[in-house]
Motif scaffolding. Structure first.
Motif, PDB file in Angstrom:
ATOM      1  N   PHE A   1      57.206  66.695  25.924  1.00  0.00           N
ATOM      2  CA  PHE A   1      57.920  66.712  24.650  1.00  0.00           C
ATOM      3  C   PHE A   1      58.724  68.000  24.498  1.00  0.00           C
ATOM      4  O   PHE A   1      58.417  69.024  25.107  1.00  0.00           O
ATOM      5  N   LYS A   2      59.750  67.947  23.664  1.00  0.00           N
ATOM      6  CA  LYS A   2      60.616  69.090  23.431  1.00  0.00           C
ATOM      7  C   LYS A   2      60.441  69.598  21.994  1.00  0.00           C
ATOM      8  O   LYS A   2      60.115  68.826  21.095  1.00  0.00           O
ATOM      9  N   TYR A   3      60.651  70.881  21.826  1.00  0.00           N
ATOM     10  CA  TYR A   3      60.500  71.507  20.513  1.00  0.00           C
ATOM     11  C   TYR A   3      61.831  72.167  20.167  1.00  0.00           C
ATOM     12  O   TYR A   3      62.278  73.080  20.864  1.00  0.00           O
ATOM     13  N   TYR A   4      62.452  71.664  19.091  1.00  0.00           N
ATOM     14  CA  TYR A   4      63.760  72.167  18.685  1.00  0.00           C
ATOM     15  C   TYR A   4      63.653  72.936  17.368  1.00  0.00           C
ATOM     16  O   TYR A   4      63.022  72.468  16.414  1.00  0.00           O
ATOM     17  N   ARG A   5      64.287  74.099  17.321  1.00  0.00           N
ATOM     18  CA  ARG A   5      64.390  74.893  16.091  1.00  0.00           C
ATOM     19  C   ARG A   5      65.880  75.015  15.761  1.00  0.00           C
ATOM     20  O   ARG A   5      66.653  75.580  16.538  1.00  0.00           O
ATOM     21  N   LEU A   6      66.285  74.497  14.618  1.00  0.00           N
ATOM     22  CA  LEU A   6      67.701  74.449  14.257  1.00  0.00           C
ATOM     23  C   LEU A   6      68.035  75.611  13.327  1.00  0.00           C
ATOM     24  O   LEU A   6      67.685  75.609  12.149  1.00  0.00           O
TER      25      LEU A   6
ATOM     26  N   MET B   1      67.506  73.787   4.884  1.00  0.00           N
ATOM     27  CA  MET B   1      66.579  73.086   5.779  1.00  0.00           C
ATOM     28  C   MET B   1      65.884  71.906   5.122  1.00  0.00           C
ATOM     29  O   MET B   1      65.684  70.871   5.759  1.00  0.00           O
ATOM     30  N   CYS B   2      65.518  72.032   3.845  1.00  0.00           N
ATOM     31  CA  CYS B   2      64.810  70.929   3.188  1.00  0.00           C
ATOM     32  C   CYS B   2      65.713  69.697   3.089  1.00  0.00           C
ATOM     33  O   CYS B   2      65.321  68.582   3.449  1.00  0.00           O
ATOM     34  N   GLU B   3      66.931  69.918   2.610  1.00  0.00           N
ATOM     35  CA  GLU B   3      67.892  68.827   2.467  1.00  0.00           C
ATOM     36  C   GLU B   3      68.227  68.204   3.809  1.00  0.00           C
ATOM     37  O   GLU B   3      68.231  66.977   3.958  1.00  0.00           O
ATOM     38  N   ASN B   4      68.512  69.062   4.808  1.00  0.00           N
ATOM     39  CA  ASN B   4      68.892  68.541   6.117  1.00  0.00           C
ATOM     40  C   ASN B   4      67.750  67.806   6.806  1.00  0.00           C
ATOM     41  O   ASN B   4      67.961  66.774   7.459  1.00  0.00           O
ATOM     42  N   ALA B   5      66.535  68.293   6.662  1.00  0.00           N
ATOM     43  CA  ALA B   5      65.384  67.626   7.280  1.00  0.00           C
ATOM     44  C   ALA B   5      65.169  66.244   6.669  1.00  0.00           C
ATOM     45  O   ALA B   5      64.886  65.273   7.387  1.00  0.00           O
ATOM     46  N   LYS B   6      65.322  66.142   5.356  1.00  0.00           N
ATOM     47  CA  LYS B   6      65.174  64.837   4.687  1.00  0.00           C
ATOM     48  C   LYS B   6      66.294  63.884   5.101  1.00  0.00           C
ATOM     49  O   LYS B   6      66.054  62.693   5.339  1.00  0.00           O
ATOM     50  N   GLN B   7      67.519  64.417   5.193  1.00  0.00           N
ATOM     51  CA  GLN B   7      68.637  63.586   5.636  1.00  0.00           C
ATOM     52  C   GLN B   7      68.393  63.055   7.047  1.00  0.00           C
ATOM     53  O   GLN B   7      68.657  61.886   7.342  1.00  0.00           O
TER      54      GLN B   7
ATOM     55  N   TYR C   1      74.397  77.818   7.449  1.00  0.00           N
ATOM     56  CA  TYR C   1      75.112  76.583   7.795  1.00  0.00           C
ATOM     57  C   TYR C   1      74.386  75.360   7.240  1.00  0.00           C
ATOM     58  O   TYR C   1      73.152  75.271   7.277  1.00  0.00           O
ATOM     59  N   LYS C   2      75.177  74.408   6.745  1.00  0.00           N
ATOM     60  CA  LYS C   2      74.648  73.133   6.270  1.00  0.00           C
ATOM     61  C   LYS C   2      75.076  72.049   7.250  1.00  0.00           C
ATOM     62  O   LYS C   2      76.270  71.799   7.439  1.00  0.00           O
ATOM     63  N   TYR C   3      74.093  71.400   7.887  1.00  0.00           N
ATOM     64  CA  TYR C   3      74.410  70.375   8.877  1.00  0.00           C
ATOM     65  C   TYR C   3      75.043  69.158   8.203  1.00  0.00           C
ATOM     66  O   TYR C   3      74.562  68.686   7.171  1.00  0.00           O
ATOM     67  N   SER C   4      76.116  68.668   8.799  1.00  0.00           N
ATOM     68  CA  SER C   4      76.799  67.473   8.290  1.00  0.00           C
ATOM     69  C   SER C   4      76.110  66.220   8.814  1.00  0.00           C
ATOM     70  O   SER C   4      75.293  66.275   9.742  1.00  0.00           O
TER      71      SER C   4
END
Length: 233
Positions: free
Chosen positions: A178-183, A218-224, A191-194
């Motif tokens: 498995f891979k572990y990603y930190r954005l 992060m909260c908004e982007n994770a939920k999206q 930055y706000k991810y589109s």
């Protein structure tokens, strides 16, 4: 796929309903109280997963600005950092393993500073550290932000079964399982991810991966991202 954020981004009760994993950040800046960890484990759902960001004593030398939040009196500060074989570094890792046991966690994330680059001394210290602390029933996730050769990283992954930690928009992840990603945000923490970004992220990631957002939104982007995953099933 396990989606969450680096640190609580909303009330604990809300977070446990919205996400299945969190990467604790307090454990990087200083030692924490065991009772606090016990409280987190007891208040969270049984299925909820904690990962731990290992304390900076292991990774960062004491001249790092991150020590502004460090209040503990712990050994000789000149022995901190860079995975060196010192009592301070090794004892700190033992404490992190104890934290993981309290939280029933099997993953400790070690984020090296950008000035921790590949050279003979750093590679020797890192290999000795990994030799000492692998096979503890806990995965070590390693985020190397300095200049490291791809083959060197692959050799460590194969020898020590470490989990390669990367930002998926900046660096290829070489993990064999498995891979572990930190954005961290494209171009910066604010930055706000589109939606386009998040759709690209879906193509990069797999169902067994960890996706931890570490940006202002992060909260908004994770939920999206969670919602997009559901729509794409």
């Amino acid at each position: 796929m396990k989606i969450g954020t680096c640190g609580f981004c909303e009330s604990h009760s809300s977070y446990y309903k919205d996400f299945d994993v969190i990467e604790l950040q307090n454990t990087f800046y200083d030692f924490v109280n065991d009772r606090w960890l016990e409280k987190l484990r007891n208040e969270s759902p049984e299925h909820f997963e904690f990962t731990i960001k290992g304390i900076q004593i292991i990774t960062h030398k004491y001249n790092s600005p991150t020590y502004r939040r460090f209040k503990s009196d712990f050994g000789d500060k000149s022995n901190y950092g860079f995975f060196r074989k010192t009592e301070e570094v090794y004892k700190s890792m033992e404490i992190m393993i104890n934290y993981a046991n309290i939280l029933k966690s099997n993953l400790i994330i070690l984020q090296a500073p950008p000035n921790f680059n590949e050279n003979v001394e750093n590679l020797k210290n890192l290999n000795e550290f990994l030799y000492e602390f692998t096979n503890k029933n806990i995965f070590i996730g390693l985020e190397l932000r300095g200049n490291w050769n791809k083959n060197t990283i692959l050799n460590m992954i194969k020898e020590f079964n470490i989990i390669h930690v990367t930002d998926p928009f900046k660096e290829e992840n070489l993990s064999l399982n498995f891979k572990y990603y930190r954005l961290h945000g494209i171009g910066g923490y604010s930055y706000k991810y589109s939606i386009d970004d998040l759709e690209k992220l879906i193509k990069i990631t797999n169902s067994e991966d960890y996706i931890l957002f570490n940006n202002t939104f992060m909260c908004e982007n994770a939920k999206q991202f969670k919602n997009l995953i559901k729509l794409n099933k």
